[in-house]
Write a protein that holds these residues in place. Structure first.
Motif, short mmCIF file in Angstrom:
data_model
loop_
_atom_site.label_atom_id
_atom_site.label_comp_id
_atom_site.label_asym_id
_atom_site.label_seq_id
_atom_site.Cartn_x
_atom_site.Cartn_y
_atom_site.Cartn_z
N SER A 92 18.30 8.47 -9.29
CA SER A 92 19.25 9.55 -9.02
C SER A 92 20.38 9.48 -10.02
N GLU A 93 21.21 10.53 -10.03
CA GLU A 93 22.30 10.61 -11.00
C GLU A 93 23.30 9.47 -10.82
N GLU A 94 23.70 9.22 -9.59
CA GLU A 94 24.72 8.21 -9.34
C GLU A 94 24.14 6.81 -9.37
N ALA A 95 23.02 6.61 -8.67
CA ALA A 95 22.42 5.28 -8.59
C ALA A 95 21.71 4.91 -9.89
N GLY A 96 21.30 5.95 -10.65
CA GLY A 96 20.60 5.69 -11.91
C GLY A 96 19.28 5.00 -11.62
N GLY A 97 19.14 3.79 -12.16
CA GLY A 97 17.98 2.99 -11.82
C GLY A 97 16.83 3.16 -12.78
N ALA A 98 15.97 2.16 -12.77
CA ALA A 98 14.72 2.19 -13.53
C ALA A 98 13.65 1.63 -12.61
N ALA A 99 12.61 2.41 -12.36
CA ALA A 99 11.57 2.01 -11.43
C ALA A 99 10.54 1.13 -12.12
N SER A 100 9.94 0.24 -11.34
CA SER A 100 8.89 -0.64 -11.83
C SER A 100 7.53 -0.03 -11.63
N LYS A 101 6.69 -0.12 -12.66
CA LYS A 101 5.32 0.40 -12.56
C LYS A 101 4.40 -0.55 -11.80
N THR A 102 4.86 -1.76 -11.52
CA THR A 102 4.03 -2.73 -10.84
C THR A 102 4.36 -2.86 -9.36
N SER A 103 5.38 -2.12 -8.90
CA SER A 103 5.77 -2.17 -7.50
C SER A 103 4.90 -1.26 -6.65
N ASP A 104 4.75 -1.63 -5.38
CA ASP A 104 4.05 -0.76 -4.44
C ASP A 104 5.00 0.23 -3.78
N ALA A 105 6.31 0.04 -3.97
CA ALA A 105 7.28 0.92 -3.34
C ALA A 105 7.31 2.27 -4.03
N MET A 149 0.84 -1.20 0.00
CA MET A 149 0.00 0.00 0.00
C MET A 149 0.88 1.25 0.00
N MET A 150 0.53 2.23 -0.83
CA MET A 150 1.29 3.47 -0.89
C MET A 150 1.07 4.30 0.37
N ILE A 151 2.13 4.93 0.85
CA ILE A 151 2.05 5.86 1.97
C ILE A 151 1.36 7.13 1.49
N ASP A 152 0.58 7.79 2.37
CA ASP A 152 -0.14 8.97 1.92
C ASP A 152 0.83 10.14 1.69
N ALA A 153 0.35 11.11 0.90
CA ALA A 153 1.20 12.20 0.42
C ALA A 153 1.76 13.03 1.56
N GLU A 154 0.98 13.28 2.60
CA GLU A 154 1.47 14.12 3.70
C GLU A 154 2.61 13.44 4.45
N GLN A 155 2.51 12.13 4.64
CA GLN A 155 3.61 11.43 5.30
C GLN A 155 4.87 11.46 4.43
N LEU A 156 4.68 11.31 3.12
CA LEU A 156 5.83 11.39 2.21
C LEU A 156 6.44 12.79 2.24
N LEU A 186 16.51 7.15 3.41
CA LEU A 186 15.28 6.69 2.76
C LEU A 186 14.97 5.25 3.15
N ARG A 187 15.96 4.41 3.16
CA ARG A 187 15.73 3.00 3.51
C ARG A 187 15.32 2.84 4.96
N ARG A 188 15.88 3.67 5.82
CA ARG A 188 15.48 3.62 7.23
C ARG A 188 14.05 4.11 7.42
N GLU A 189 13.66 5.14 6.65
CA GLU A 189 12.32 5.71 6.80
C GLU A 189 11.24 4.87 6.13
N LEU A 190 11.57 4.28 4.99
CA LEU A 190 10.54 3.64 4.16
C LEU A 190 10.71 2.13 4.01
N GLY A 191 11.89 1.62 4.26
CA GLY A 191 12.12 0.21 3.98
C GLY A 191 12.29 0.00 2.48
N GLN A 192 11.20 -0.18 1.78
CA GLN A 192 11.26 -0.36 0.34
C GLN A 192 11.02 0.97 -0.37
N VAL A 193 11.93 1.32 -1.26
CA VAL A 193 11.82 2.55 -2.03
C VAL A 193 12.60 2.37 -3.33
#
Length: 268
Positions: free
Chosen positions: A66-79, A1-8, A55-62
């Motif tokens: 970013s520029e250094e980490a790069g990455g490609a996010a999944s559209k099917t993930s809840d993170a 489940m997505m965290i609500d916008a105010e918490q984010l 971020l990992r301490r606050e959210l667990g899964q995220v």
């Protein structure tokens, strides 16, 4: 489940502000400008590693983009997706000039909607943040009456062709208000954030080089405060969130008419 916008939003403020504090403590150290890869310096890497840990301490899964980490996010993930710029205005920072910032934005991986974000000044000032549908904030206070308070036009011109385009925008805007003053301060995210709360009247970066990680938090704040953000053609700026990508030129203001004039779509 997505965290609500105010918490984010609250998490983005905490992460950006604490990272700004780290950079403030490290400022003017000799080794920070050393390049570790590409255009990434020691300062960028130290700040990004710090953000990732928070971020990992606050959210667990995220899903971090970013520029250094790069990455490609999944559209099917809840993170949630975190779009991170650990140090905007790095040239200023490495020159011991106190105008730079840290940006963190969160997006829904399924819809691509930017839900919350924060831009924190490294030195003086309070973070500017927002939560989608819940308002924008300067420090801990909600901005109840967003309106233009300043007379600054923020511009960036250090690319071929940008000078001519920006000169036209400045001329048209000064035709509306002769007291407008032009500045180029060196942290686009921070200047966009200050556009959201009215300290800067119009922001115009026509270099077509800004990326989603540079401006996602600040663009979200401008829009949540009731402003407009367009591309160089006056069309609403689109920001992808699933990988690092350029968004192109950016024009923003709390006053839609001024934004139109800046891109040549209104009368001066």
């Amino acid at each position: 489940m997505m965290i609500d916008a105010e918490q984010l939003r609250r998490i983005s403020v905490k992460v950006s502000s604490e990272t700004a504090g780290l950079l403030r403590d490290l400022a003017c150290s000799e080794d920070l400008g050393r390049v570790v890869s590409g255009e990434t310096t020691v300062a960028d890497k130290r700040a990004e590693d710090y953000i990732l840990d928070l971020l990992r301490r606050e959210l667990g899964q995220v899903q971090v983009i970013s520029e250094e980490a790069g990455g490609a996010a999944s559209k099917t993930s809840d993170a949630p997706i975190a779009l991170v710029d650990p140090l905007d205005g790095s040239t200023n920072y490495l020159s011991c000039i106190t105008w730079c910032s840290v940006s963190v934005a969160f997006a829904d991986p399924r819809s691509g909607e930017i839900l919350a974000g924060s831009v924190a000044p490294v030195y003086a000032g309070m973070p500017v943040s927002f939560a989608r549908g819940k308002g924008c904030y300067h420090g801990g206070l909600k901005v109840e009456d967003p309106r233009i308070r300043g007379s600054i036009i923020s511009v960036y011109v250090d690319e071929p062709g940008a000078i001519e385009s920006v000169a036209g925008a400045i001329g048209r805007l000064k035709g509306v208000r002769r007291d407008f003053k032009v500045r180029s301060l060196g942290s686009a995210a921070l200047e966009l954030a200050y556009t959201a709360i009215g300290y800067i009247a119009v922001f115009a970066d026509l270099r077509a080089r800004l990326r989603n990680i540079d401006v996602a938090a600040a663009v979200g704040a401008v829009r949540e405060c009731g402003g407009v953000v367009t591309d160089a053609d006056g069309k609403p700026l689109r920001i992808g969130v699933w990988r690092v990508e350029r968004v192109g030129s950016v024009v923003a203001s709390l006053d839609e008419a001024l934004a139109r004039i800046a891109v040549g779509g209104g009368s001066g």
